[in-house]
Design a protein around this motif. Structure first.
Motif, mmCIF file in Angstrom:
data_model
loop_
_atom_site.group_PDB
_atom_site.id
_atom_site.type_symbol
_atom_site.label_atom_id
_atom_site.label_comp_id
_atom_site.label_asym_id
_atom_site.label_seq_id
_atom_site.Cartn_x
_atom_site.Cartn_y
_atom_site.Cartn_z
ATOM 1 N N SER A 168 48.634 -2.696 64.757
ATOM 2 C CA SER A 168 48.488 -1.256 64.589
ATOM 3 C C SER A 168 49.436 -0.544 65.551
ATOM 4 C CB SER A 168 47.047 -0.833 64.887
ATOM 5 O OG SER A 168 46.782 -1.019 66.273
ATOM 6 N N LEU A 169 49.684 0.724 65.288
ATOM 7 C CA LEU A 169 50.505 1.517 66.211
ATOM 8 C C LEU A 169 49.873 1.546 67.599
ATOM 9 C CD1 LEU A 169 51.594 4.535 63.997
ATOM 10 C CD2 LEU A 169 53.029 2.694 64.879
ATOM 11 N N GLN A 170 48.552 1.571 67.653
ATOM 12 C CA GLN A 170 47.860 1.584 68.938
ATOM 13 C C GLN A 170 48.142 0.302 69.722
ATOM 14 O OE1 GLN A 170 46.561 2.340 66.010
ATOM 15 N NE2 GLN A 170 45.783 4.425 66.177
ATOM 16 N N GLU A 171 48.189 -0.837 69.017
ATOM 17 C CA GLU A 171 48.502 -2.092 69.701
ATOM 18 C C GLU A 171 49.923 -2.083 70.258
ATOM 19 O OE1 GLU A 171 46.203 -5.704 67.659
ATOM 20 O OE2 GLU A 171 47.155 -4.361 66.200
ATOM 21 N N TYR A 172 50.865 -1.568 69.496
ATOM 22 C CA TYR A 172 52.225 -1.451 70.015
ATOM 23 C C TYR A 172 52.269 -0.481 71.195
ATOM 24 C CZ TYR A 172 54.567 -4.191 66.402
ATOM 25 O OH TYR A 172 54.995 -5.219 65.595
ATOM 26 N N HIS A 173 51.555 0.607 71.093
ATOM 27 C CA HIS A 173 51.525 1.604 72.161
ATOM 28 C C HIS A 173 50.966 1.002 73.455
ATOM 29 C CE1 HIS A 173 50.245 5.228 74.385
ATOM 30 N NE2 HIS A 173 51.340 5.723 73.857
ATOM 31 N N SER A 174 49.978 0.137 73.327
ATOM 32 C CA SER A 174 49.381 -0.454 74.518
ATOM 33 C C SER A 174 50.357 -1.389 75.243
ATOM 34 C CB SER A 174 48.083 -1.210 74.161
ATOM 35 O OG SER A 174 48.395 -2.379 73.442
ATOM 36 N N LEU A 175 51.398 -1.831 74.559
ATOM 37 C CA LEU A 175 52.392 -2.717 75.185
ATOM 38 C C LEU A 175 53.441 -1.959 76.008
ATOM 39 C CD1 LEU A 175 52.998 -5.116 72.161
ATOM 40 C CD2 LEU A 175 51.635 -5.571 74.201
ATOM 41 N N ILE A 176 53.478 -0.644 75.859
ATOM 42 C CA ILE A 176 54.453 0.172 76.589
ATOM 43 C C ILE A 176 54.070 0.217 78.054
ATOM 44 C CG2 ILE A 176 55.464 2.469 76.853
ATOM 45 C CD1 ILE A 176 54.909 2.906 73.862
ATOM 46 N N LYS A 177 55.035 -0.061 78.899
ATOM 47 C CA LYS A 177 54.777 -0.077 80.358
ATOM 48 C C LYS A 177 55.527 1.008 81.054
ATOM 49 C CE LYS A 177 53.746 -4.815 80.179
ATOM 50 N NZ LYS A 177 53.815 -6.072 80.109
#
Length: 177
Positions: A168-177
């Motif tokens: 999901s977009l949320q999963e990709y977003h959570s990878l942003i550091k």
């Protein structure tokens, strides 16, 4: 809301994202051939010298992935002179079999064609594009697009696509550091 036909290729790296975007747009790029397969890529490039590094990288990457290169005379001469084996096929109207015959006979799995902007090339460009659409062969018209495509094919073959699957977009977003 009205659909605009836009697609999104989202992945952990650009090559895989480009590969996925082409798949979503209905212009699926080929997988690298297995050892027993003979997959051919048709290449006809108008500006080989001006973008020599990128053109050579495209050819080398395709050969390293196991594809057979087939080019019009000038493109084949360029690749062969630079140590990348490339078979020759006739341009449209220069004898048979020609580039359209290869597409119609499903002998190629990808066409990279960057024609000149001259009048007689415009008709050839249309003919090649129509044949690719009719016979469902992926068609690329720029060096940048070709480079992105071969890097995407390489990423899929080498398993550089992360864990794969859908996120999901949320999963990709959570990878942003």
């Amino acid at each position: 809301m009205r659909s605009t036909g836009e697609v999104l290729g989202l992945a952990e790296n650009f090559p895989l994202a480009f590969y996925k975007s082409q798949e979503a747009a209905g212009s699926e790029l080929p997988h690298a051939p297995a050892a027993w397969e003979n997959k051919k890529v048709l290449i006809s490039l108008s500006n080989k010298e001006g973008q020599k590094d990128q053109v050579l990288e495209i050819g080398k990457t395709l050969k390293n992935l196991g594809f057979t290169l087939v080019g019009t005379q000038g493109t084949a001469d360029f690749y062969n002179a630079n140590g990348i084996k490339c078979d020759v096929v006739n341009k449209i109207g220069a004898g048979r079999p020609d580039v359209v015959d290869l597409i119609m006979n499903k002998e190629v799995c990808l066409v990279i064609n960057t024609p000149k902007a001259k009048r007689n090339y415009a008709e050839d460009r249309k003919t090649i594009r129509k044949a690719c659409l009719k016979y469902k062969v992926s068609y690329i018209t720029t060096i940048a697009g070709a480079l992105a495509a071969v890097k995407g094919i390489e990423a899929v073959k080498n398993g550089n696509g992360g864990e794969g699957g859908v996120k999901s977009l949320q999963e990709y977003h959570s990878l942003i550091k």
